[in-house]
Design an enzyme around this catalytic site. Structure first.
Site, PDB file in Angstrom:
ATOM      1  N   GLU A  59      -9.837   1.631  -2.931  1.00  0.00           N
ATOM      2  CA  GLU A  59      -9.326   2.755  -3.714  1.00  0.00           C
ATOM      3  C   GLU A  59     -10.388   3.846  -3.769  1.00  0.00           C
ATOM      4  O   GLU A  59     -11.567   3.578  -4.036  1.00  0.00           O
ATOM      5  CB  GLU A  59      -8.995   2.280  -5.131  1.00  0.00           C
ATOM      6  N   LYS A  86      -6.524  -1.779 -12.089  1.00  0.00           N
ATOM      7  CA  LYS A  86      -5.876  -0.738 -11.285  1.00  0.00           C
ATOM      8  C   LYS A  86      -6.401   0.611 -11.747  1.00  0.00           C
ATOM      9  O   LYS A  86      -6.161   1.036 -12.870  1.00  0.00           O
ATOM     10  CB  LYS A  86      -4.344  -0.792 -11.441  1.00  0.00           C
ATOM     11  N   ARG A 145      -5.090   4.939  -2.684  1.00  0.00           N
ATOM     12  CA  ARG A 145      -5.381   3.823  -1.801  1.00  0.00           C
ATOM     13  C   ARG A 145      -6.059   4.355  -0.545  1.00  0.00           C
ATOM     14  O   ARG A 145      -5.674   5.412  -0.011  1.00  0.00           O
ATOM     15  CB  ARG A 145      -4.074   3.104  -1.431  1.00  0.00           C
ATOM     16  N   ARG A 182      -2.772   6.002   2.101  1.00  0.00           N
ATOM     17  CA  ARG A 182      -1.663   5.043   2.076  1.00  0.00           C
ATOM     18  C   ARG A 182      -0.521   5.447   3.003  1.00  0.00           C
ATOM     19  O   ARG A 182       0.180   4.595   3.549  1.00  0.00           O
ATOM     20  CB  ARG A 182      -1.154   4.906   0.636  1.00  0.00           C
ATOM     21  N   GLU A 200      -7.153  -7.817 -10.810  1.00  0.00           N
ATOM     22  CA  GLU A 200      -8.113  -6.732 -10.699  1.00  0.00           C
ATOM     23  C   GLU A 200      -7.609  -5.518 -11.472  1.00  0.00           C
ATOM     24  O   GLU A 200      -6.402  -5.332 -11.650  1.00  0.00           O
ATOM     25  CB  GLU A 200      -8.319  -6.346  -9.230  1.00  0.00           C
ATOM     26  N   PHE A 215     -11.892  -3.561  -2.255  1.00  0.00           N
ATOM     27  CA  PHE A 215     -11.461  -4.838  -2.818  1.00  0.00           C
ATOM     28  C   PHE A 215     -11.042  -5.849  -1.760  1.00  0.00           C
ATOM     29  O   PHE A 215     -10.678  -6.968  -2.080  1.00  0.00           O
ATOM     30  CB  PHE A 215     -10.342  -4.654  -3.848  1.00  0.00           C
TER      31      PHE A 215
END
Length: 355
Positions: free
Chosen positions: A285, A237, A242, A257, A235, A324
């Site tokens: 994200e 980035k 995050r 995160r 995938e 995701f």
């Protein structure tokens, strides 16, 4: 508190990982059910468990003022001690020698003080609460309060060793300890579950941050393929942060995160998620996104840390959530489902913009 400090010093004195684990295991096994969860959390250098959204955010000024007032020294003396030790805990131990009035103090009493510090709204009140705690401790015990408050024990207790200590202390499989820790976000609760033989009963609960699954490096593509078992998903980035989105009923919460709640900074994402007719936990994200283009990270930074986002900022720096992974759906824990199945279920959600 004395036993925690004594154990910490013993752990600091050895370089052997096995010995550190043994010392932790013996200490944990000897504690009662009230003390055990607190001790486990404190050995992660936190005043509260990961899933607990209370953050002390205790600035150095509070610690400095409490120590200087108790020891009747000025800031310069603290600075000189820090030049010798480069460790706030060691400074506290040195400066407080002969200046406290020790009496037995339980970890529950320490916890109550941390709660009191959290609830106070002024530097003065926070300083008073901390000073009262330090005054009733030996300098060595006070040292570990300083280490917990600054988030670094500096005794060679790397991440994961507390889990290993729990496994050792209660004869539990380390994999079960780690799994329960990821699900609950509370190493103290995990310690109690291990004692009671209930680690496999740990359940994923919404509205507390789940520990993020992070990438780890491999030497080359062949090593990656060996690790993932013959099939790999690749995938893009993006340059964002995050994010973990929890939605249960009408309530939506976003975590970063570092497991901090960031819901207020992204109201458009929250509003869209509230319309989803499912309870979900999404991993993804958060990105600045405008005119069909992912914007640079420095633009997203204007949204970070905000408690209120103005209409102007919403227009200037719109945000999307790129999901995701789907980790939970309507009461079903998907963590042990294959990624292919999780992605199928995620695609079927047909998430609205700005997803």
């Amino acid at each position: 508190m004395e036993a925690l400090a004594r154990t910490g010093e013993a752990i600091r004195a050895t370089t052997s990982k096995l010995e550190k684990t043994r010392l932790l295991g013996e200490y944990f096994a000897a504690l009662d059910d009230e003390t055990l969860p607190l001790a486990a959390v404190y050995f992660t250098a936190r005043p509260f468990a990961d899933r607990d959204q209370r953050k002390l955010n205790l600035g150095y000024a509070v610690i400095r003022n409490a120590v200087c007032d108790l020891a009747q020294v000025d800031e310069e003396a603290l600075g000189e001690s820090y030049m010798r030790h480069s460790d706030v805990g060691d400074v506290i131990e040195e400066v407080l020698q002969g200046h406290t009035h020790p009496r037995p103090t339980s970890l529950r009493e320490v916890h109550d003080t941390f709660v009191r510090v959290y609830e106070q709204r002024t530097v003065k009140k926070k300083t008073e609460a901390l000073r009262e705690l330090l005054d009733r401790l030996t300098p060595r015990e006070a040292k570990y309060i300083g280490k917990i408050l600054t988030g670094d024990l500096r005794i060679g207790l790397r991440a994961g060793l507390v889990e290993e200590g729990i496994a050792k202390g209660f004869g539990a499989p380390l994999a079960d300890v780690s799994w329960a820790s990821m699900l609950t976000g509370d190493i103290g609760e995990v310690a109690l579950l291990a004692r009671r033989g209930g680690l496999r009963s740990a359940r994923l609960r919404l509205m507390h941050p789940l520990q993020f699954m992070l990438a780890s490096p491999e030497e080359d593509a062949a090593a990656i393929m060996r690790r993932v078992g013959g099939e790999a998903w690749v995938e893009d980035k993006y340059d964002g942060i995050r994010g973990q989105l929890h939605k249960e009923g009408e309530r939506v919460v976003l975590y970063s995160r570092d497991l901090n709640e960031v819901t207020a900074a992204f109201p458009e994402v929250v509003s869209a998620a509230a319309a989803v007719p499912h309870d979900v936990l999404l991993d993804g994200e958060l990105l600045a996104f405008k005119d069909g283009i992912v914007r640079p990270f420095f633009e997203l930074q204007h949204r970070l840390g905000r408690k209120v986002v103005s209409a102007q900022l919403l227009t200037e720096v719109p945000v999307i959530f790129v999901a995701f992974d789907l980790l939970y759906l309507d009461g079903r824990n998907l963590l042990e489902e294959p990624l292919r199945e999780r992605r199928r279920l995620l695609d079927e959600l047909s998430l609205p913009s700005p997803f």
